[in-house]
Write an enzyme that holds these catalytic residues in place. Sequence first.
Site, PDB file in Angstrom:
ATOM      1  N   ARG A  37       0.835  -1.253   0.049  1.00 58.55           N
ATOM      2  CA  ARG A  37       0.101  -0.105   0.024  1.00 58.55           C
ATOM      3  C   ARG A  37       0.890   1.332  -0.086  1.00 58.55           C
ATOM      4  O   ARG A  37       0.582   2.321  -0.483  1.00 58.55           O
ATOM      5  CB  ARG A  37      -0.823   0.213   1.124  1.00 58.55           C
ATOM      6  CG  ARG A  37      -2.133  -1.077   1.126  1.00 58.55           C
ATOM      7  CD  ARG A  37      -2.922  -0.762   1.941  1.00 58.55           C
ATOM      8  NE  ARG A  37      -4.425  -1.323   1.581  1.00 58.55           N
ATOM      9  CZ  ARG A  37      -5.332  -2.037   2.471  1.00 58.55           C
ATOM     10  NH1 ARG A  37      -5.024  -2.204   3.859  1.00 58.55           N
ATOM     11  NH2 ARG A  37      -6.185  -2.871   1.811  1.00 58.55           N
ATOM     12  N   LYS A 202     -21.422 -15.225   0.560  1.00 58.80           N
ATOM     13  CA  LYS A 202     -22.817 -14.869   0.911  1.00 58.80           C
ATOM     14  C   LYS A 202     -23.448 -14.200  -0.563  1.00 58.80           C
ATOM     15  O   LYS A 202     -22.884 -13.264  -0.850  1.00 58.80           O
ATOM     16  CB  LYS A 202     -22.838 -14.009   1.988  1.00 58.80           C
ATOM     17  CG  LYS A 202     -22.819 -14.787   3.357  1.00 58.80           C
ATOM     18  CD  LYS A 202     -22.832 -13.612   4.456  1.00 58.80           C
ATOM     19  CE  LYS A 202     -22.753 -14.344   5.700  1.00 58.80           C
ATOM     20  NZ  LYS A 202     -22.662 -13.286   6.674  1.00 58.80           N
ATOM     21  N   GLY A 352      -9.802  -8.114  -2.180  1.00 58.46           N
ATOM     22  CA  GLY A 352     -10.175  -9.151  -1.178  1.00 58.46           C
ATOM     23  C   GLY A 352      -9.431 -10.509  -1.845  1.00 58.46           C
ATOM     24  O   GLY A 352      -8.407 -10.549  -2.299  1.00 58.46           O
ATOM     25  N   GLY A 375     -13.925  -3.353  -0.319  1.00 58.81           N
ATOM     26  CA  GLY A 375     -15.301  -2.716  -0.052  1.00 58.81           C
ATOM     27  C   GLY A 375     -15.590  -1.764  -1.288  1.00 58.81           C
ATOM     28  O   GLY A 375     -16.508  -1.602  -1.898  1.00 58.81           O
TER      29      GLY A 375
HETATM   30  P1  AMP Z   1     -16.316 -13.061   0.276  1.00 58.42           P
HETATM   31  O1  AMP Z   1     -15.400 -12.191   1.398  1.00 58.42           O
HETATM   32  O2  AMP Z   1     -17.657 -12.899   0.314  1.00 58.42           O
HETATM   33  O3  AMP Z   1     -15.640 -12.701  -1.179  1.00 58.42           O
HETATM   34  O4  AMP Z   1     -16.098 -14.654   0.791  1.00 58.42           O
HETATM   35  C1  AMP Z   1     -14.621 -15.365   0.864  1.00 58.42           C
HETATM   36  C2  AMP Z   1     -14.875 -16.440   1.618  1.00 58.42           C
HETATM   37  O5  AMP Z   1     -15.809 -17.419   0.957  1.00 58.42           O
HETATM   38  C3  AMP Z   1     -13.486 -17.175   1.406  1.00 58.42           C
HETATM   39  O6  AMP Z   1     -13.032 -17.157   2.711  1.00 58.42           O
HETATM   40  C4  AMP Z   1     -13.973 -18.494   1.180  1.00 58.42           C
HETATM   41  O7  AMP Z   1     -13.365 -19.611   1.717  1.00 58.42           O
HETATM   42  C5  AMP Z   1     -15.622 -18.588   1.337  1.00 58.42           C
HETATM   43  N1  AMP Z   1     -16.113 -19.516   0.330  1.00 58.42           N
HETATM   44  C6  AMP Z   1     -16.156 -19.345  -0.718  1.00 58.42           C
HETATM   45  N2  AMP Z   1     -16.721 -20.629  -1.185  1.00 58.42           N
HETATM   46  C7  AMP Z   1     -17.175 -21.494  -0.079  1.00 58.42           C
HETATM   47  C8  AMP Z   1     -17.828 -22.484   0.210  1.00 58.42           C
HETATM   48  N3  AMP Z   1     -18.242 -23.249  -1.256  1.00 58.42           N
HETATM   49  N4  AMP Z   1     -18.160 -22.827   1.346  1.00 58.42           N
HETATM   50  C9  AMP Z   1     -17.822 -22.017   2.451  1.00 58.42           C
HETATM   51  N5  AMP Z   1     -17.067 -21.025   2.070  1.00 58.42           N
HETATM   52  C10 AMP Z   1     -16.766 -20.751   0.819  1.00 58.42           C
END
Ligand code: AMP
Length: 395
Positions: A37, A202, A352, A375
């Site tokens: 950064r 999610k 991320g 974000g």
């Molecule tokens: P996000 O912060 O919403 O981009 O989500 C990232 C996280 O989602 C990572 O830590 C992944 O391990 C988790 N993730 C992705 N696919 C799965 C899955 N099928 N089951 C559980 N966690 C998941």
Amino acid sequence: MAKKTIANVDVAGKKVLIRVDFNVPLDENGNITDDRRIRMALPTIESVLERGGQVVLMSHLGRPKNEPDAKYSLKPAAVRLGELLPNAKVDFATDTVGADAEAKVAALTDGNVVVLENLRFQAGEKKGDADFAAKLASFADVYVNDAFGTCHRTDASMVAVPEAMAGKPRVCGFLVEKEIKYLTDAISAPQRPFVAILGGAKVSDKIMVIKNLLGICDKVLIGGAMAYTFSLAQGGKVGSSLVEPDKVELANELLASGGDKLVLPIDTHCGDAFSSDCNKEIVAAGEISDGFEGLDIGPKTAEMYANLVKDAKTVVWNGPMGVCEMPPFDAGTKAVAEAIAASDSISIIGGGDSAAAIQKLGFADKVSHVSTGGGASLAMLEGQKFAAVELLDEA
Ligand code: AMP
């Protein structure tokens, strides 16, 4: 309309207040574990110094509780910056707007830098306080926003400070310029086919992004755990996969409005526990056995997604395809990263986990843009307008 950048401002002999993102990771001894950064801000800082300007830097670091806390001091960042700028004197003010900051800013000379102590040591930063902002504004003749990771926020240093500097040049730095170029310009007039790949844990976190991109893209490919909420909506068997039952209705709405633009996995790599050495099976989407959970897209999906990426002219990717931290369930994420790196599309990687995956695989220089803000990049992909950017001068 394009925003004016620091390249368009005469900075010789002027004090230039730059909001940077020096929110670097520190170990327990206060050593910086990744200085990316700081290095990302160098082009803007060097541009001012080389043209005889004086640089005042402000940033936040971590989440201190609105009061000084040595653990979150920006001093290590100032020391590191000094090493990266051997021709400049980099001073550090032990407060943000207090007597030390005031004295050091006043004593600043052309071609040199002062780094102010953590903005979040002052309650006024998160509150957007006008008096705090006026004090910071009084330090400079020019305001620069080069902190993309914070652009979706309305903290004092992002909004109230440039507001208090109305009438003076208020421009973006090179990092923010590049982020805007890719995250808004490339997307508002995309070269087609335009494919978005969205993954992660999610659906609820990405609803607005999916909705916005369905209106712009030719295809939106879904991966990660959020695929199972869609599968549930279609009446599929999801075993013990991570799902959001309360978002099934919404998933149905997105399926209906997305039509064949919205592409879901056709197979799933499952495990009977959340661990690398669990029992595994690959099944068709919607046919996950009881006691198993979907942990990655399956190989047929990875191949289908790679083919869609191969033919795309613009690709946006945000969120992993599976549990990318836990091999072998990183395979889908790797396959997507490889396909993007091999394509000659304009490729934009959200911050991320997807940005980390691209870096880890050594593909960062094979894509057009890796966003520095998780974000903030998501919010831009949602089509949000940022007050911190809107108020900057037009080119
Ligand atoms: P996000 O912060 O919403 O981009 O989500 C990232 C996280 O989602 C990572 O830590 C992944 O391990 C988790 N993730 C992705 N696919 C799965 C899955 N099928 N089951 C559980 N966690 C998941």
